[in-house]
Design an enzyme around this catalytic site. Structure first.
Site, PDB file in Angstrom:
ATOM      1  N   ASN A 151       0.888  -1.164   0.000  1.00 28.11           N
ATOM      2  CA  ASN A 151       0.000   0.000   0.000  1.00 28.11           C
ATOM      3  C   ASN A 151       0.922   1.207   0.000  1.00 28.11           C
ATOM      4  OD1 ASN A 151      -1.734   2.088   0.477  1.00 28.11           O
ATOM      5  ND2 ASN A 151      -2.423   1.389   2.501  1.00 28.11           N
ATOM      6  N   SER A 192       3.446  -2.287  10.244  1.00 24.57           N
ATOM      7  CA  SER A 192       4.898  -2.372  10.476  1.00 24.57           C
ATOM      8  C   SER A 192       5.479  -3.735  10.121  1.00 24.57           C
ATOM      9  CB  SER A 192       5.243  -1.992  11.927  1.00 24.57           C
ATOM     10  OG  SER A 192       4.872  -0.652  12.187  1.00 24.57           O
ATOM     11  N   LYS A 197       0.235   4.231  -0.257  1.00 22.24           N
ATOM     12  CA  LYS A 197      -0.380   5.425   0.361  1.00 22.24           C
ATOM     13  C   LYS A 197      -0.116   6.657  -0.518  1.00 22.24           C
ATOM     14  CE  LYS A 197      -0.207   3.097   4.755  1.00 22.24           C
ATOM     15  NZ  LYS A 197      -0.106   3.167   6.209  1.00 22.24           N
ATOM     16  N   HIS A 235      -9.528   1.050   4.840  1.00 18.41           N
ATOM     17  CA  HIS A 235      -8.274   1.286   5.572  1.00 18.41           C
ATOM     18  C   HIS A 235      -8.540   2.268   6.711  1.00 18.41           C
ATOM     19  CE1 HIS A 235      -4.186   2.471   6.505  1.00 18.41           C
ATOM     20  NE2 HIS A 235      -3.796   1.373   5.891  1.00 18.41           N
ATOM     21  N   GLU A 264      -6.951   4.690   7.738  1.00 16.45           N
ATOM     22  CA  GLU A 264      -6.709   6.106   7.393  1.00 16.45           C
ATOM     23  C   GLU A 264      -7.923   6.709   6.693  1.00 16.45           C
ATOM     24  OE1 GLU A 264      -2.961   5.448   5.405  1.00 16.45           O
ATOM     25  OE2 GLU A 264      -2.100   4.847   7.329  1.00 16.45           O
ATOM     26  N   GLY A 267       2.619   2.169  10.796  1.00 12.03           N
ATOM     27  CA  GLY A 267       3.603   3.241  10.676  1.00 12.03           C
ATOM     28  C   GLY A 267       4.292   3.597  11.980  1.00 12.03           C
ATOM     29  N   GLU A 289      -5.471  -4.914  10.318  1.00 18.35           N
ATOM     30  CA  GLU A 289      -4.435  -3.904  10.516  1.00 18.35           C
ATOM     31  C   GLU A 289      -4.669  -3.118  11.803  1.00 18.35           C
ATOM     32  OE1 GLU A 289      -2.448  -2.814   6.465  1.00 18.35           O
ATOM     33  OE2 GLU A 289      -3.813  -1.284   7.147  1.00 18.35           O
TER      34      GLU A 289
HETATM   35  P1  13P Z   1       3.058   0.255   7.642  1.00 18.97           P
HETATM   36  O1  13P Z   1       3.551  -1.028   7.013  1.00 18.97           O
HETATM   37  O2  13P Z   1       3.799   1.466   7.172  1.00 18.97           O
HETATM   38  O3  13P Z   1       2.936   0.143   9.123  1.00 18.97           O
HETATM   39  O4  13P Z   1       1.553   0.467   7.082  1.00 18.97           O
HETATM   40  C1  13P Z   1       0.669  -0.564   7.151  1.00 18.97           C
HETATM   41  C2  13P Z   1      -0.523  -0.190   6.378  1.00 18.97           C
HETATM   42  O5  13P Z   1      -1.269   0.701   6.744  1.00 18.97           O
HETATM   43  C3  13P Z   1      -0.764  -0.921   5.124  1.00 18.97           C
HETATM   44  O6  13P Z   1      -2.041  -0.654   4.635  1.00 18.97           O
END
Ligand code: 13P
Length: 248
Positions: free
Chosen positions: A10, A213, A12, A95, A97, A173, A167
């Site tokens: 992803n 992560s 982002k 997601h 976010e 992150g 997740e």
């Molecule tokens: P990270 O791998 O940066 O923690 O992000 C995970 C994520 O949100 C994947 O959709």
């Protein structure tokens, strides 16, 4: 029953179109693996150049978002048929976010799941819990509520083709990965829920990813768990480490 593994990046809101093409070239040899589905979920503006850049390789193209109508006066939005026509095979839905910053609720996410399926795109449906929820011991209640609402009206045959990503928000992150036991516990709970909502064959077929992560050093341990069929990777999907995760 053997489920095919799926490792998805992803990206982002990272990578301009020219940076995206360069990353595809950098990763091309590193992500070669015929036993795993490898997917790059990329920003909308990168979809066309990435689809071109991965043509003839084992990499599939995914999107990070779309709107629930097919076309019309929705300035700034992109529809599922547009994604499909551009070569998108997977799309991330739900997601944390998007739930948090763009206020997407489960009723809306349910419409997105149904629309993606209608357009012939495989949803990667995300579910999550916050640190407070984990500490209050309501993780599984929260996850169950999200999945039940998001899958309303989705048939067993449709669920069999889907991907569900667990997740935990506190692991995204932050560098703080869920332990493999914590991740397995929830992924197993999700599979049990699917068996309850549908049947065992559907639960056995749906692919469940862990995300948060995940990196080159913890991937093998997480992927060794029986109910974790793959990963949804943020930060580490933007560098060579992604190849190590694919081959973990
Ligand atoms: P990270 O791998 O940066 O923690 O992000 C995970 C994520 O949100 C994947 O959709």
């Amino acid at each position: 029953m053997a489920r095919r593994r799926i490792i998805a990046g992803n990206w982002k809101m990272n990578k301009t179109p020219s940076e995206a093409i360069a990353l595809c070239a950098e990763l091309e040899d590193l992500v070669k693996n015929d036993n795993v589905d490898v997917v790059y979920c990329v920003p909308a503006i990168d979809i066309v150049p990435v689809a071109e850049a991965v043509k003839g390789t084992n990499v599939k193209v995914g999107a990070e978002n779309f709107y629930i109508e097919d076309k019309g006066a929705y300035t700034g939005e992109i529809s599922a048929p547009m994604l499909k026509d551009a070569g998108v095979e997977f799309v991330i839905i739900g997601h944390s976010e998007r739930r948090e910053y763009f206020k997407e609720d489960d009723a809306f996410l349910n419409k997105k799941v149904l629309k993606a399926i209608e357009a012939g795109i495989t949803p990667i449906l995300c579910c999550c819990e916050s640190l407070e929820q984990r500490e209050m011991n309501v993780t599984m209640d929260w996850i169950r509520l999200q999945i039940k609402s998001d899958l309303a009206g989705v048939s067993a045959d449709q669920v069999k083709t889907m991907v569900i990503a667990y997740e935990p928000i506190w692991a995204i992150g932050t560098g703080k990965t869920a332990t493999s036991d914590q991740a397995e516990e929830v992924c197993k709970g999700i599979r049990e829920l699917i068996a309850e909502m549908y049947d065992q064959a559907t639960a056995d077929a749906v692919r469940i990813q862990y995300g948060g992560s995940m990196n080159a050093s913890n991937a093998a341990e997480l992927l060794s768990k029986p109910n974790i069929d793959g990963g949804l990777i943020g930060g580490a999907s933007l560098k060579a480490d992604f190849g190590q995760i694919v081959n973990a």
